[in-house]
Design a protein around this motif. Structure first.
Motif, PDB file in Angstrom:
ATOM      1  N   PRO A   2       0.835  -1.204   0.000  1.00  0.00           N
ATOM      2  CA  PRO A   2       0.000   0.000   0.000  1.00  0.00           C
ATOM      3  C   PRO A   2       0.873   1.258   0.000  1.00  0.00           C
ATOM      4  CG  PRO A   2       0.305  -0.778   2.233  1.00  0.00           C
ATOM      5  CD  PRO A   2       1.193  -1.624   1.351  1.00  0.00           C
ATOM      6  N   ALA A   3       0.389   2.312  -0.613  1.00  0.00           N
ATOM      7  CA  ALA A   3       1.141   3.564  -0.718  1.00  0.00           C
ATOM      8  C   ALA A   3       0.945   4.435   0.508  1.00  0.00           C
ATOM      9  CB  ALA A   3       0.700   4.333  -1.960  1.00  0.00           C
ATOM     10  N   VAL A   4       1.939   5.261   0.781  1.00  0.00           N
ATOM     11  CA  VAL A   4       1.817   6.324   1.770  1.00  0.00           C
ATOM     12  C   VAL A   4       1.265   7.572   1.097  1.00  0.00           C
ATOM     13  CG1 VAL A   4       3.064   7.782   3.417  1.00  0.00           C
ATOM     14  CG2 VAL A   4       3.726   5.391   3.122  1.00  0.00           C
ATOM     15  N   ILE A   5       1.699   7.797  -0.162  1.00  0.00           N
ATOM     16  CA  ILE A   5       1.242   8.934  -0.960  1.00  0.00           C
ATOM     17  C   ILE A   5       0.965   8.443  -2.374  1.00  0.00           C
ATOM     18  CG2 ILE A   5       1.810  11.234  -1.853  1.00  0.00           C
ATOM     19  CD1 ILE A   5       3.817  11.519   0.433  1.00  0.00           C
ATOM     20  N   VAL A   6      -0.138   8.887  -2.959  1.00  0.00           N
ATOM     21  CA  VAL A   6      -0.487   8.596  -4.350  1.00  0.00           C
ATOM     22  C   VAL A   6      -0.379   9.896  -5.145  1.00  0.00           C
ATOM     23  CG1 VAL A   6      -2.308   7.836  -5.923  1.00  0.00           C
ATOM     24  CG2 VAL A   6      -2.002   6.684  -3.726  1.00  0.00           C
ATOM     25  N   LEU A   7       0.219   9.814  -6.348  1.00  0.00           N
ATOM     26  CA  LEU A   7       0.395  10.981  -7.209  1.00  0.00           C
ATOM     27  C   LEU A   7      -0.313  10.752  -8.532  1.00  0.00           C
ATOM     28  CD1 LEU A   7       4.270  11.361  -6.726  1.00  0.00           C
ATOM     29  CD2 LEU A   7       2.509  12.634  -5.520  1.00  0.00           C
ATOM     30  N   ASN A   8      -0.979  11.787  -9.037  1.00  0.00           N
ATOM     31  CA  ASN A   8      -1.605  11.700 -10.350  1.00  0.00           C
ATOM     32  C   ASN A   8      -1.406  13.007 -11.104  1.00  0.00           C
ATOM     33  OD1 ASN A   8      -4.280  12.429 -12.046  1.00  0.00           O
ATOM     34  ND2 ASN A   8      -3.814  10.256 -12.256  1.00  0.00           N
ATOM     35  N   ALA A   9      -0.774  12.925 -12.275  1.00  0.00           N
ATOM     36  CA  ALA A   9      -0.545  14.099 -13.108  1.00  0.00           C
ATOM     37  C   ALA A   9      -1.248  13.982 -14.449  1.00  0.00           C
ATOM     38  CB  ALA A   9       0.957  14.301 -13.336  1.00  0.00           C
ATOM     39  N   SER A  10      -2.126  12.982 -14.598  1.00  0.00           N
ATOM     40  CA  SER A  10      -2.767  12.725 -15.884  1.00  0.00           C
ATOM     41  C   SER A  10      -4.277  12.814 -15.823  1.00  0.00           C
ATOM     42  CB  SER A  10      -2.351  11.338 -16.398  1.00  0.00           C
ATOM     43  OG  SER A  10      -2.538  10.346 -15.407  1.00  0.00           O
TER      44      SER A  10
END
Length: 571
Positions: A235-243
């Motif tokens: 599992p992630a600590v932070i999720v990033l989305n640039a799209s």
């Protein structure tokens, strides 16, 4: 009768002036010969924007350029080890607290709280009572496992990528560059050149979501499946989305699964409030973006006595945001818009009811239209309006649904041809973006954008995107992914050697001033989860009168976005 706007404490500087653009073509993107552009809001400076401050000069934000992840010469610099201190894993019970609320706040379970504190009755707490929310970590022991996604060796983050290449099937692909390569490059610099984060590496994972939907499963369900993979399976600590990632996925990430999410999309205020500081957006909030758009054109008098139409998608969360931020704001200011809700049927195509809406506009007349459809659906709306034979209205948009860029506007030309682009010419955008500023006189390259593109080219060996001759969005996209990875690195550095997930999330929401594409002032502070501190008015030109434009259409000219008023501070 039109209601009087509520007066604000500050008003823009009335001394700002703009000059009409000569209606002749500029031989190329040559800043020394470019023209001052026409302000679509009026021949004189627009004044009195609700919730806006005066025209902004130099940024008043103060940056700590000595920070290892905030310099402008390199993406980051190696730093000496930070002295470890004993991690305080206690919390004091306040009025209104109960175990499940504390567990949610600190990303632990109620059962863990009961065990750590030897609690006999989970329903009985006292104000002022001190509770352990984790095992204490003594100083000097090095990196320790601190919870989901934070091991002794790495902190896990996820790039949640929308597969934009699927839009090529519909003829709506946009050239943004290789986002996977960009995120990997900047994470690689952190790990390989700057010694990671207090002895840990960034463990970057990739999760992908469909851009189209269909095949019997609606788009929101597919995006929520991607959320669960990122937050539970990894599992992630932070999720990033640039799209781009709209719908309820941001709620799934931040509220249901208590994971931080850095988004490039306007997010609903309801989700931001429920996220408890875990949701950051690189743009205005959804309702905020539309309220700024409406008040800007209203204060300019462009809505007085006009027939106004709102075109809204039925995409989850978006219909509600349009109602609150756009329709309710129009009504509060004394206008009576006609609202047409267009069905998307769980896909990216929003077309159910579109022909009926256009027919009613043609029959009843429309002077101003606020289309809030996505990038794929907007061109079809413009083409339908052209075919209806109705007079050309004033089109007003915001950054909602990722409008306000050259690439987004170019889709109207690509889909509908020059006739649709001429109908779209003069569309006004109220946004945080400064799209097209490189086409104007006096433009200078921005240090952050240049550093990011230099570093990306150096690490990957790819040819560097040209800052002035842009026929794609690669230069800006590199800077945007560069900024997002720096947000993460700064937060993990600031959170200290052995942070809990909650400590990382709190550090992310308290970054203060941050660098971003164009170096327009922006910040993240507790209670302020939307980065921009300024608003900009843009206009679409077709044909572009400030150079060759953004891509040409066959042998014909291209269109372009141009900033057309001084940037204004958002109070």
């Amino acid at each position: 009768m039109k209601a009087e706007p509520v007066p604000t404490a500050t008003t823009p500087d009335p001394s700002v002036t703009v000059t009409p653009t000569p209606q002749t073509s500029d031989p190329g993107d040559n800043p020394p010969t470019d023209y001052i552009t026409f302000d679509p809001i009026g021949d004189e400076a627009t004044i009195g924007y609700t919730a806006l401050g005066p025209a902004s000069g130099e940024s008043e934000l103060i940056f700590d350029r000595a920070h290892p992840f905030q310099g402008l010469d390199f993406f980051c610099v190696p730093y000496p080890p930070v002295r470890e201190e004993e991690v305080d894993m206690t919390v004091v019970v306040e009025r209104g607290d109960y175990l499940s609320r504390i567990a949610d706040r600190y990303d632990v379970t109620v059962e863990e709280l009961v065990r750590l504190n030897d609690i006999a009755d989970p329903n009985l707490l006292f104000v002022g009572q001190e509770l352990l929310v984790g095992e204490k970590v003594p100083a000097g022991v090095g990196p320790q496992a601190m919870g989901r996604g934070i091991t002794t060796e790495a902190v896990t983050i996820v790039q949640l990528r929308t597969r934009l290449e699927e839009l090529d099937q519909l003829g709506f692909g946009t050239e943004t560059g290789d986002l996977v390569s960009m995120f990997e490059a900047f994470v690689g610099i952190v790990n390989d050149e700057c010694w990671g984060l207090h002895g840990r590496r960034l463990d970057l994972r990739l999760v992908e979501a469909s851009a189209l939907g269909g095949t019997g499963v609606d788009l929101d369900t597919l995006r929520n499946a991607a959320c669960l993979e990122a937050t539970k399976s990894i599992p992630a600590v932070i999720v990033l989305n640039a799209s781009g990632l709209v719908g309820t996925a941001s709620y799934c990430i931040t509220v249901d699964n208590q994971t931080a999410f850095v988004s490039s999309d306007p997010q609903p205020s309801s989700t931001a409030a429920a996220a408890d500081g875990r949701l950051l957006s690189d743009t205005f909030g959804a309702e905020q973006a539309m309220e700024l758009m409406v008040t800007t054109v209203d204060q300019a008098g462009l809505l007085d006595g006009q027939n106004i139409v709102v075109i809204a998608p039925d995409t989850p969360t978006q219909a509600q945001s349009v109602e609150v931020g756009l329709t309710d704001t129009l009504r509060r200011l004394g206008h009576n818009p006609a609202v047409h809700l267009i069905g998307c049927e769980g896909t990216v195509w929003c077309r159910t009811g579109l022909e009926t809406a256009v027919a009613r506009m043609a029959a009843q007349g429309v002077d101003v239209v606020f289309p809030t459809l996505n990038l794929v659906s907007l061109p079809e709306l413009v083409v339908a309006m052209v075919a209806s034979g109705a007079p050309k209205p004033l089109i007003v948009q915001s950054a909602f649904n990722q409008h306000g860029t050259d690439g987004a506007a170019e889709l109207v030309l690509r889909y509908g041809g020059p006739e649709a682009a001429r109908f779209y010419d003069g569309a006004v955008f109220v946004s945080h973006l400064d799209t097209g500023r490189h086409r104007l006189g006096g433009y200078s390259l921005q240090a952050f954008d240049e550093m990011c593109n230099d570093e990306y080219s150096r690490v990957t060996g790819q040819a560097r995107a040209d800052a002035l001759q842009r026929d794609d969005a690669v230069y800006d996209t590199v800077a945007r992914t560069c900024a997002m990875v720096r947000y993460v690195a700064r937060a993990l550095y600031d959170a200290g050697p052995n942070p809990t997930r909650r400590a990382v999330h709190e550090a992310l929401g308290a970054l203060g001033p941050v660098d971003s594409p164009g170096m327009l002032p922006g910040s993240f502070t507790p209670g302020k989860s939307n980065r921009p501190d300024l608003v900009q008015v843009l206009t679409y030109e077709y044909p572009c009168r400030h150079g060759s434009g953004y891509r040409t259409f066959g042998n014909g000219p291209g269109g372009c976005m141009i900033p057309t008023a001084e940037v204004r501070a958002v109070n």
